[in-house]
Design an enzyme around this catalytic site. Structure first.
Site, PDB file in Angstrom:
ATOM      1  N   ARG A  42     -67.181 -16.019  12.033  1.00 55.58           N
ATOM      2  CA  ARG A  42     -68.180 -15.612  11.040  1.00 55.58           C
ATOM      3  C   ARG A  42     -68.157 -16.616   9.887  1.00 55.58           C
ATOM      4  O   ARG A  42     -67.107 -17.169   9.579  1.00 55.58           O
ATOM      5  CB  ARG A  42     -67.850 -14.230  10.465  1.00 55.58           C
ATOM      6  CG  ARG A  42     -67.841 -13.112  11.483  1.00 55.58           C
ATOM      7  CD  ARG A  42     -69.261 -12.723  11.886  1.00 55.58           C
ATOM      8  NE  ARG A  42     -69.275 -11.490  12.629  1.00 55.58           N
ATOM      9  CZ  ARG A  42     -69.115 -11.383  13.940  1.00 55.58           C
ATOM     10  NH1 ARG A  42     -68.900 -12.473  14.669  1.00 55.58           N
ATOM     11  NH2 ARG A  42     -69.150 -10.196  14.537  1.00 55.58           N
ATOM     12  N   ARG A  44     -68.779 -20.287  -9.759  1.00 58.27           N
ATOM     13  CA  ARG A  44     -68.977 -20.863 -11.095  1.00 58.27           C
ATOM     14  C   ARG A  44     -68.636 -19.887 -12.221  1.00 58.27           C
ATOM     15  O   ARG A  44     -68.566 -20.284 -13.378  1.00 58.27           O
ATOM     16  CB  ARG A  44     -70.422 -21.342 -11.248  1.00 58.27           C
ATOM     17  CG  ARG A  44     -70.752 -22.544 -10.393  1.00 58.27           C
ATOM     18  CD  ARG A  44     -71.574 -23.571 -11.130  1.00 58.27           C
ATOM     19  NE  ARG A  44     -72.813 -23.070 -11.602  1.00 58.27           N
ATOM     20  CZ  ARG A  44     -74.014 -23.525 -11.227  1.00 58.27           C
ATOM     21  NH1 ARG A  44     -74.095 -24.486 -10.318  1.00 58.27           N
ATOM     22  NH2 ARG A  44     -75.107 -23.041 -11.746  1.00 58.27           N
ATOM     23  N   ARG A  48     -65.515 -24.398 -28.435  1.00 60.32           N
ATOM     24  CA  ARG A  48     -64.709 -23.774 -29.493  1.00 60.32           C
ATOM     25  C   ARG A  48     -63.798 -24.810 -30.160  1.00 60.32           C
ATOM     26  O   ARG A  48     -63.678 -24.858 -31.394  1.00 60.32           O
ATOM     27  CB  ARG A  48     -63.882 -22.645 -28.881  1.00 60.32           C
ATOM     28  CG  ARG A  48     -62.888 -21.980 -29.803  1.00 60.32           C
ATOM     29  CD  ARG A  48     -62.122 -20.918 -29.014  1.00 60.32           C
ATOM     30  NE  ARG A  48     -61.074 -20.282 -29.778  1.00 60.32           N
ATOM     31  CZ  ARG A  48     -59.836 -20.746 -29.864  1.00 60.32           C
ATOM     32  NH1 ARG A  48     -59.506 -21.865 -29.254  1.00 60.32           N
ATOM     33  NH2 ARG A  48     -58.937 -20.084 -30.564  1.00 60.32           N
ATOM     34  N   ASP A  63     -65.736 -34.016  -9.682  1.00 60.32           N
ATOM     35  CA  ASP A  63     -66.308 -35.217  -9.056  1.00 60.32           C
ATOM     36  C   ASP A  63     -66.568 -36.344 -10.046  1.00 60.32           C
ATOM     37  O   ASP A  63     -67.384 -37.221  -9.790  1.00 60.32           O
ATOM     38  CB  ASP A  63     -67.627 -34.845  -8.342  1.00 60.32           C
ATOM     39  CG  ASP A  63     -68.663 -34.281  -9.298  1.00 60.32           C
ATOM     40  OD1 ASP A  63     -68.304 -33.930 -10.439  1.00 60.32           O
ATOM     41  OD2 ASP A  63     -69.838 -34.176  -8.910  1.00 60.32           O
ATOM     42  N   ARG A  70     -70.846 -30.252  -4.185  1.00 61.68           N
ATOM     43  CA  ARG A  70     -71.889 -31.272  -4.064  1.00 61.68           C
ATOM     44  C   ARG A  70     -71.413 -32.375  -3.117  1.00 61.68           C
ATOM     45  O   ARG A  70     -71.252 -32.100  -1.938  1.00 61.68           O
ATOM     46  CB  ARG A  70     -72.224 -31.834  -5.449  1.00 61.68           C
ATOM     47  CG  ARG A  70     -73.640 -32.343  -5.563  1.00 61.68           C
ATOM     48  CD  ARG A  70     -73.884 -32.905  -6.934  1.00 61.68           C
ATOM     49  NE  ARG A  70     -74.120 -31.881  -7.919  1.00 61.68           N
ATOM     50  CZ  ARG A  70     -75.326 -31.457  -8.270  1.00 61.68           C
ATOM     51  NH1 ARG A  70     -76.387 -31.994  -7.754  1.00 61.68           N
ATOM     52  NH2 ARG A  70     -75.466 -30.525  -9.171  1.00 61.68           N
ATOM     53  N   ARG A 101     -80.814 -27.948 -16.377  1.00 62.16           N
ATOM     54  CA  ARG A 101     -80.944 -29.300 -15.812  1.00 62.16           C
ATOM     55  C   ARG A 101     -82.357 -29.736 -16.214  1.00 62.16           C
ATOM     56  O   ARG A 101     -83.307 -29.462 -15.497  1.00 62.16           O
ATOM     57  CB  ARG A 101     -80.799 -29.265 -14.289  1.00 62.16           C
ATOM     58  CG  ARG A 101     -79.442 -28.734 -13.804  1.00 62.16           C
ATOM     59  CD  ARG A 101     -79.284 -28.960 -12.324  1.00 62.16           C
ATOM     60  NE  ARG A 101     -78.189 -28.182 -11.755  1.00 62.16           N
ATOM     61  CZ  ARG A 101     -76.905 -28.558 -11.739  1.00 62.16           C
ATOM     62  NH1 ARG A 101     -76.559 -29.693 -12.290  1.00 62.16           N
ATOM     63  NH2 ARG A 101     -75.987 -27.799 -11.186  1.00 62.16           N
ATOM     64  N   ASP A 127     -72.040 -35.615 -13.993  1.00 59.07           N
ATOM     65  CA  ASP A 127     -72.627 -36.961 -13.897  1.00 59.07           C
ATOM     66  C   ASP A 127     -74.029 -37.041 -14.531  1.00 59.07           C
ATOM     67  O   ASP A 127     -74.323 -37.984 -15.274  1.00 59.07           O
ATOM     68  CB  ASP A 127     -72.678 -37.356 -12.416  1.00 59.07           C
ATOM     69  CG  ASP A 127     -72.753 -38.854 -12.230  1.00 59.07           C
ATOM     70  OD1 ASP A 127     -71.769 -39.534 -12.586  1.00 59.07           O
ATOM     71  OD2 ASP A 127     -73.799 -39.331 -11.762  1.00 59.07           O
ATOM     72  N   MET A 162     -68.641 -24.872  -2.847  1.00 60.36           N
ATOM     73  CA  MET A 162     -69.464 -25.862  -3.560  1.00 60.36           C
ATOM     74  C   MET A 162     -68.727 -27.195  -3.666  1.00 60.36           C
ATOM     75  O   MET A 162     -67.673 -27.382  -3.069  1.00 60.36           O
ATOM     76  CB  MET A 162     -69.829 -25.326  -4.943  1.00 60.36           C
ATOM     77  CG  MET A 162     -70.951 -24.323  -4.907  1.00 60.36           C
ATOM     78  SD  MET A 162     -71.438 -23.867  -6.581  1.00 60.36           S
ATOM     79  CE  MET A 162     -72.980 -23.022  -6.256  1.00 60.36           C
ATOM     80  N   THR A 190     -67.452 -29.465 -15.108  1.00 62.10           N
ATOM     81  CA  THR A 190     -68.081 -29.118 -13.828  1.00 62.10           C
ATOM     82  C   THR A 190     -67.002 -28.591 -12.897  1.00 62.10           C
ATOM     83  O   THR A 190     -65.870 -29.088 -12.925  1.00 62.10           O
ATOM     84  CB  THR A 190     -68.780 -30.323 -13.161  1.00 62.10           C
ATOM     85  OG1 THR A 190     -69.041 -30.008 -11.783  1.00 62.10           O
ATOM     86  CG2 THR A 190     -67.951 -31.596 -13.190  1.00 62.10           C
ATOM     87  N   GLY A 224     -74.560 -27.693 -14.236  1.00 66.95           N
ATOM     88  CA  GLY A 224     -73.973 -26.430 -13.761  1.00 66.95           C
ATOM     89  C   GLY A 224     -72.912 -25.942 -14.731  1.00 66.95           C
ATOM     90  O   GLY A 224     -72.070 -26.718 -15.175  1.00 66.95           O
ATOM     91  N   ASP A 280     -66.931 -29.137  -9.857  1.00 59.72           N
ATOM     92  CA  ASP A 280     -66.851 -30.011  -8.673  1.00 59.72           C
ATOM     93  C   ASP A 280     -65.674 -30.995  -8.674  1.00 59.72           C
ATOM     94  O   ASP A 280     -65.315 -31.520  -7.630  1.00 59.72           O
ATOM     95  CB  ASP A 280     -68.151 -30.823  -8.531  1.00 59.72           C
ATOM     96  CG  ASP A 280     -69.356 -29.943  -8.266  1.00 59.72           C
ATOM     97  OD1 ASP A 280     -69.161 -28.807  -7.814  1.00 59.72           O
ATOM     98  OD2 ASP A 280     -70.490 -30.397  -8.503  1.00 59.72           O
TER      99      ASP A 280
HETATM  100  O1  F6P Z   1     -72.396 -29.196 -10.026  1.00 61.43           O
HETATM  101  C1  F6P Z   1     -71.992 -27.877  -9.908  1.00 61.43           C
HETATM  102  C2  F6P Z   1     -72.693 -27.203  -8.770  1.00 61.43           C
HETATM  103  O2  F6P Z   1     -72.274 -25.862  -8.752  1.00 61.43           O
HETATM  104  C3  F6P Z   1     -72.518 -27.850  -7.404  1.00 61.43           C
HETATM  105  O3  F6P Z   1     -71.294 -27.518  -6.812  1.00 61.43           O
HETATM  106  C4  F6P Z   1     -73.715 -27.307  -6.681  1.00 61.43           C
HETATM  107  O4  F6P Z   1     -74.074 -28.136  -5.588  1.00 61.43           O
HETATM  108  C5  F6P Z   1     -74.768 -27.307  -7.736  1.00 61.43           C
HETATM  109  O5  F6P Z   1     -74.095 -27.222  -8.970  1.00 61.43           O
HETATM  110  C6  F6P Z   1     -75.788 -26.201  -7.663  1.00 61.43           C
HETATM  111  O6  F6P Z   1     -76.716 -26.431  -8.662  1.00 61.43           O
HETATM  112  P1  F6P Z   1     -77.781 -25.394  -9.211  1.00 61.43           P
HETATM  113  O7  F6P Z   1     -77.090 -24.486 -10.172  1.00 61.43           O
HETATM  114  O8  F6P Z   1     -78.788 -26.249  -9.911  1.00 61.43           O
HETATM  115  O9  F6P Z   1     -78.321 -24.660  -8.021  1.00 61.43           O
END
Ligand code: F6P
Length: 316
Positions: free
Chosen positions: A242, A251, A20, A128, A170, A71, A102, A168, A124, A10, A126
């Protein structure tokens, strides 16, 4: 030395700042830097180009990744990895700087086994990745989420509603945790701080009784269906609710100062490590200092529960 650089997984704001820095610091030390297109797909297709000091001009403030990302399923095959390393060697490229999460690090470990000198940078939103306090892109994504929460609070208050904001992350709750604290969320639900529906509904009933006009629930993706949960809350608490799923907007955007600095520091540090013949490691920031850790100590490892969870109990 000829060094390749790629971004994978991502995209995250600040990846361009990191590329850069690899280019600027790398050329300063006399290296040749090759930008590999679309992550590991660029290794599969042998698609790369020489980057110069000028070719990364203006990239610091740009969101996304100008190198492209993917990916790549194809790259998981051993024979494809072997062919990629052969292609790199044919070009005289001995080292790689890979920027991603990861999955990117797993690919990097395979390349290291095949004899490449690899350095990983955590890129990333995340946050994570074990071994670093922060990943490149996290701070910008938090800012984007906080901006959304502030806006949702305006409309929620006008209509006397509760807002569920799905973010987001994950399997990591840091985006929800940090943005929830900054946005004054009443409830933060993450993989590390599981949902207690009854508690939320009872508290919302009290809110309604006391005439409160809004409430914000920030929740990490993949834990439940946010829209369905909004209906349940509305029915059981009487507080109209809601849901907003923020999605990919998190992102994008120009990287905030923290991510520009982090990307610049990490990209430069990667070159310094290679200068010192250190590789097979990923870079992190710990208590403000640059560190490097072997991939095997980081890949698949969970980060410890963030101590900010103690703060949530006191301020929400
Ligand atoms: O790892 C970054 C991320 O944005 C996660 O937060 C999310 O679950 C995932 O990528 C979404 O992945 P994709 O862009 O493959 O839909």
């Amino acid at each position: 030395m000829k060094i390749g650089v790629l971004t994978s997984g991502g995209d995250a704001p600040g990846m361009n700042a990191a590329v850069r820095a690899v280019v600027r610091a790398g050329t300063l030390y006399g290296h040749e830097i090759y930008g590999i297109k679309d992550g590991y797909a660029g290794l599969v297709n042998n698609n790369m180009e020489l980057l110069t000091h000028e070719s990364v001009s203006g990239m610091l403030s740009k969101g996304g990744t100008f190198l492209g990302t993917s990916r790549s399923e194809e790259f998981k095959k051993t024979e494809v990895q072997q062919k990629a390393v052969e292609d790199l060697k044919q070009r005289g490229i001995e080292a790689l700087v890979v920027i991603g999460g990861d999955g990117t690090y797993r690919g990097a470990m395979e390349l290291a086994k095949l004899g490449m000198k690899v350095i990983g940078l955590p890129g990333t939103i995340d946050n994570d990745i074990a071994g670093t306090d922060f990943t490149i892109g996290f701070h910008t994504a938090v800012e984007t989420i906080v901006d959304a929460i502030d806006k949702l609070r305006d409309t929620s208050t006008s209509h006397a509603r509760c807002s569920i904001v799905e973010v987001m992350g994950r399997h990591c709750g840091d985006l929800a945790l940090f943005a929830g604290i900054c946005g004054g969320a009443e409830f933060i639900v993450t993989p590390e701080s599981p949902l207690n529906k009854e508690k939320i509904i009872n508290r919302l009933k009290d809110h309604k009784k006391n005439g409160r006009r809004h409430a914000i629930i920030v929740i990490t993706e993949r834990l439940l269906d946010a829209h369905q949960f909004a209906e349940e809350i509305t029915e059981q608490s009487g507080f109209a609710t809601r849901a907003t799923v923020l999605g990919y907007i998190q992102r994008g955007g120009s990287p905030c100062p923290e991510d520009r600095i982090l990307g610049s520091r990490m990209g430069t540090y990667a070159i310094e490590l290679l200068n010192d013949e250190i590789y097979g490691v990923c870079v992190g920031v710990r208590d403000g200092r640059m560190v490097h850790i072997p991939f095997s100590n980081v890949v698949g490892q969970k980060r410890p529960k963030n101590e900010l969870y103690n703060l949530v109990k006191k301020v929400s």
